[in-house]
Design a protein around this motif. Structure first.
Motif, PDB file in Angstrom:
ATOM      1  N   PHE A  80      21.437  42.050 -39.083  1.00 53.85           N
ATOM      2  CA  PHE A  80      21.698  43.417 -39.528  1.00 53.85           C
ATOM      3  C   PHE A  80      21.861  43.441 -41.037  1.00 53.85           C
ATOM      4  CE2 PHE A  80      24.125  43.701 -35.286  1.00 53.85           C
ATOM      5  CZ  PHE A  80      22.970  43.986 -34.582  1.00 53.85           C
ATOM      6  N   ALA A  81      21.200  44.377 -41.677  1.00 49.76           N
ATOM      7  CA  ALA A  81      21.292  44.538 -43.130  1.00 49.76           C
ATOM      8  C   ALA A  81      22.588  45.258 -43.487  1.00 49.76           C
ATOM      9  CB  ALA A  81      20.089  45.315 -43.642  1.00 49.76           C
ATOM     10  N   VAL A  82      23.237  44.764 -44.519  1.00 53.06           N
ATOM     11  CA  VAL A  82      24.429  45.402 -45.074  1.00 53.06           C
ATOM     12  C   VAL A  82      24.240  45.508 -46.583  1.00 53.06           C
ATOM     13  CG1 VAL A  82      25.948  44.575 -43.225  1.00 53.06           C
ATOM     14  CG2 VAL A  82      25.712  43.221 -45.309  1.00 53.06           C
ATOM     15  N   ASP A  83      25.055  46.333 -47.230  1.00 55.21           N
ATOM     16  CA  ASP A  83      24.938  46.489 -48.675  1.00 55.21           C
ATOM     17  C   ASP A  83      25.515  45.303 -49.432  1.00 55.21           C
ATOM     18  OD1 ASP A  83      23.688  48.979 -48.466  1.00 55.21           O
ATOM     19  OD2 ASP A  83      25.612  50.045 -48.467  1.00 55.21           O
ATOM     20  N   ASP A  84      26.564  44.683 -48.865  1.00 60.32           N
ATOM     21  CA  ASP A  84      27.285  43.628 -49.578  1.00 60.32           C
ATOM     22  C   ASP A  84      27.899  42.688 -48.536  1.00 60.32           C
ATOM     23  OD1 ASP A  84      29.326  42.133 -50.875  1.00 60.32           O
ATOM     24  OD2 ASP A  84      29.709  43.753 -52.304  1.00 60.32           O
ATOM     25  N   VAL A  85      27.296  41.528 -48.353  1.00 54.50           N
ATOM     26  CA  VAL A  85      27.773  40.589 -47.329  1.00 54.50           C
ATOM     27  C   VAL A  85      29.229  40.180 -47.551  1.00 54.50           C
ATOM     28  CG1 VAL A  85      27.499  38.258 -46.357  1.00 54.50           C
ATOM     29  CG2 VAL A  85      25.513  39.764 -46.566  1.00 54.50           C
ATOM     30  N   PRO A  86      29.637  39.748 -48.764  1.00 62.12           N
ATOM     31  CA  PRO A  86      31.052  39.365 -48.915  1.00 62.12           C
ATOM     32  C   PRO A  86      32.030  40.500 -48.584  1.00 62.12           C
ATOM     33  CG  PRO A  86      29.780  38.466 -50.722  1.00 62.12           C
ATOM     34  CD  PRO A  86      28.869  39.417 -49.969  1.00 62.12           C
ATOM     35  N   ALA A  87      31.712  41.717 -48.971  1.00 68.01           N
ATOM     36  CA  ALA A  87      32.597  42.849 -48.669  1.00 68.01           C
ATOM     37  C   ALA A  87      32.651  43.103 -47.165  1.00 68.01           C
ATOM     38  CB  ALA A  87      32.129  44.101 -49.403  1.00 68.01           C
ATOM     39  N   GLU A  88      31.487  43.061 -46.499  1.00 72.50           N
ATOM     40  CA  GLU A  88      31.457  43.285 -45.048  1.00 72.50           C
ATOM     41  C   GLU A  88      32.149  42.138 -44.320  1.00 72.50           C
ATOM     42  OE1 GLU A  88      30.504  45.784 -41.787  1.00 72.50           O
ATOM     43  OE2 GLU A  88      30.710  46.104 -43.936  1.00 72.50           O
ATOM     44  N   PHE A  89      31.967  40.921 -44.800  1.00 70.53           N
ATOM     45  CA  PHE A  89      32.663  39.759 -44.249  1.00 70.53           C
ATOM     46  C   PHE A  89      34.175  39.984 -44.311  1.00 70.53           C
ATOM     47  CE2 PHE A  89      34.908  35.800 -45.261  1.00 70.53           C
ATOM     48  CZ  PHE A  89      34.597  35.011 -44.153  1.00 70.53           C
ATOM     49  N   ASN A  90      34.686  40.410 -45.454  1.00 70.93           N
ATOM     50  CA  ASN A  90      36.122  40.639 -45.606  1.00 70.93           C
ATOM     51  C   ASN A  90      36.608  41.765 -44.704  1.00 70.93           C
ATOM     52  OD1 ASN A  90      36.473  38.573 -47.483  1.00 70.93           O
ATOM     53  ND2 ASN A  90      36.011  39.916 -49.210  1.00 70.93           N
ATOM     54  N   ARG A  91      35.835  42.842 -44.599  1.00 68.43           N
ATOM     55  CA  ARG A  91      36.219  43.970 -43.736  1.00 68.43           C
ATOM     56  C   ARG A  91      36.290  43.530 -42.286  1.00 68.43           C
ATOM     57  NH1 ARG A  91      34.403  47.822 -40.250  1.00 68.43           N
ATOM     58  NH2 ARG A  91      32.281  47.016 -40.122  1.00 68.43           N
ATOM     59  N   LEU A  92      35.264  42.828 -41.838  1.00 64.82           N
ATOM     60  CA  LEU A  92      35.213  42.409 -40.433  1.00 64.82           C
ATOM     61  C   LEU A  92      36.240  41.332 -40.119  1.00 64.82           C
ATOM     62  CD1 LEU A  92      31.346  42.419 -39.934  1.00 64.82           C
ATOM     63  CD2 LEU A  92      33.007  44.072 -39.020  1.00 64.82           C
ATOM     64  N   ARG A  93      36.427  40.411 -41.034  1.00 62.57           N
ATOM     65  CA  ARG A  93      37.429  39.366 -40.807  1.00 62.57           C
ATOM     66  C   ARG A  93      38.825  39.988 -40.683  1.00 62.57           C
ATOM     67  NH1 ARG A  93      37.279  33.607 -43.543  1.00 62.57           N
ATOM     68  NH2 ARG A  93      36.863  32.799 -41.478  1.00 62.57           N
ATOM     69  N   ALA A  94      39.109  41.014 -41.473  1.00 66.85           N
ATOM     70  CA  ALA A  94      40.397  41.706 -41.381  1.00 66.85           C
ATOM     71  C   ALA A  94      40.578  42.381 -40.021  1.00 66.85           C
ATOM     72  CB  ALA A  94      40.523  42.736 -42.503  1.00 66.85           C
ATOM     73  N   LEU A  95      39.463  42.687 -39.348  1.00 66.88           N
ATOM     74  CA  LEU A  95      39.513  43.283 -38.012  1.00 66.88           C
ATOM     75  C   LEU A  95      39.563  42.221 -36.916  1.00 66.88           C
ATOM     76  CD1 LEU A  95      36.900  46.154 -38.467  1.00 66.88           C
ATOM     77  CD2 LEU A  95      39.395  46.379 -38.294  1.00 66.88           C
ATOM     78  N   GLY A  96      39.611  40.947 -37.309  1.00 65.11           N
ATOM     79  CA  GLY A  96      39.721  39.864 -36.344  1.00 65.11           C
ATOM     80  C   GLY A  96      38.402  39.262 -35.897  1.00 65.11           C
ATOM     81  N   VAL A  97      37.303  39.622 -36.547  1.00 60.40           N
ATOM     82  CA  VAL A  97      36.003  39.075 -36.173  1.00 60.40           C
ATOM     83  C   VAL A  97      35.930  37.603 -36.577  1.00 60.40           C
ATOM     84  CG1 VAL A  97      33.505  39.231 -36.577  1.00 60.40           C
ATOM     85  CG2 VAL A  97      34.873  41.322 -36.320  1.00 60.40           C
TER      86      VAL A  97
END
Length: 128
Positions: A80-97
């Motif tokens: 899946f394409a995202v605008d910013d992998v590090p930012a999405e990584f941080n967002r998802l990790r904060a959600l427990g992913v």
């Protein structure tokens, strides 16, 4: 020609729907009963008429060995394409992913790989 529909095999459609909508941010497009399963698709909220992702039941006998082999070899079932992998990584990790690969820069592409909780690895990617 364009891609209209693609799918990932999921072990629990309700669980998958929650993950793909509540966590990843997709929106439900179709939810049609088909016997004991459903024709259950999600789309990007940015492209509601774009490519649909079918959350396909993994009941066929060939599916589990296929999914197991992909996961064991670290191969994502989808990207899946995202605008910013590090930012999405941080967002998802904060959600427990759970991620099996943290953000990795490979030339002009940055990727990360997450566990979708339904038996699949999913890659997120952006290009510079």
């Amino acid at each position: 020609m364009k891609i209209h529909l693609t799918s990932v095999f999921v072990d629990d459609q309700d669980k998958a729907l929650r993950f793909y909508t509540d966590v990843l941010g997709f929106v439900k497009k179709h939810d049609v009963p088909v016997g004991t399963d459903r024709w259950l698709t999600v789309v990007s909220p940015e492209a509601p008429d774009g490519t649909e992702l079918l959350l396909e039941p993994s009941g066929h006998p060939a599916v589990q060995p296929y999914k197991t082999a992909l996961v064991q070899d670290g191969i994502p079932a989808a990207s899946f394409a995202v605008d910013d992998v590090p930012a999405e990584f941080n967002r998802l990790r904060a959600l427990g992913v759970h991620f099996t690969q943290e953000p990795l820069e490979m030339g002009p592409v940055t990727t990360a790989v997450l566990d979708d909780t339904c038996g699949n690895l999913i890659q997120i990617v952006h290009s510079r």
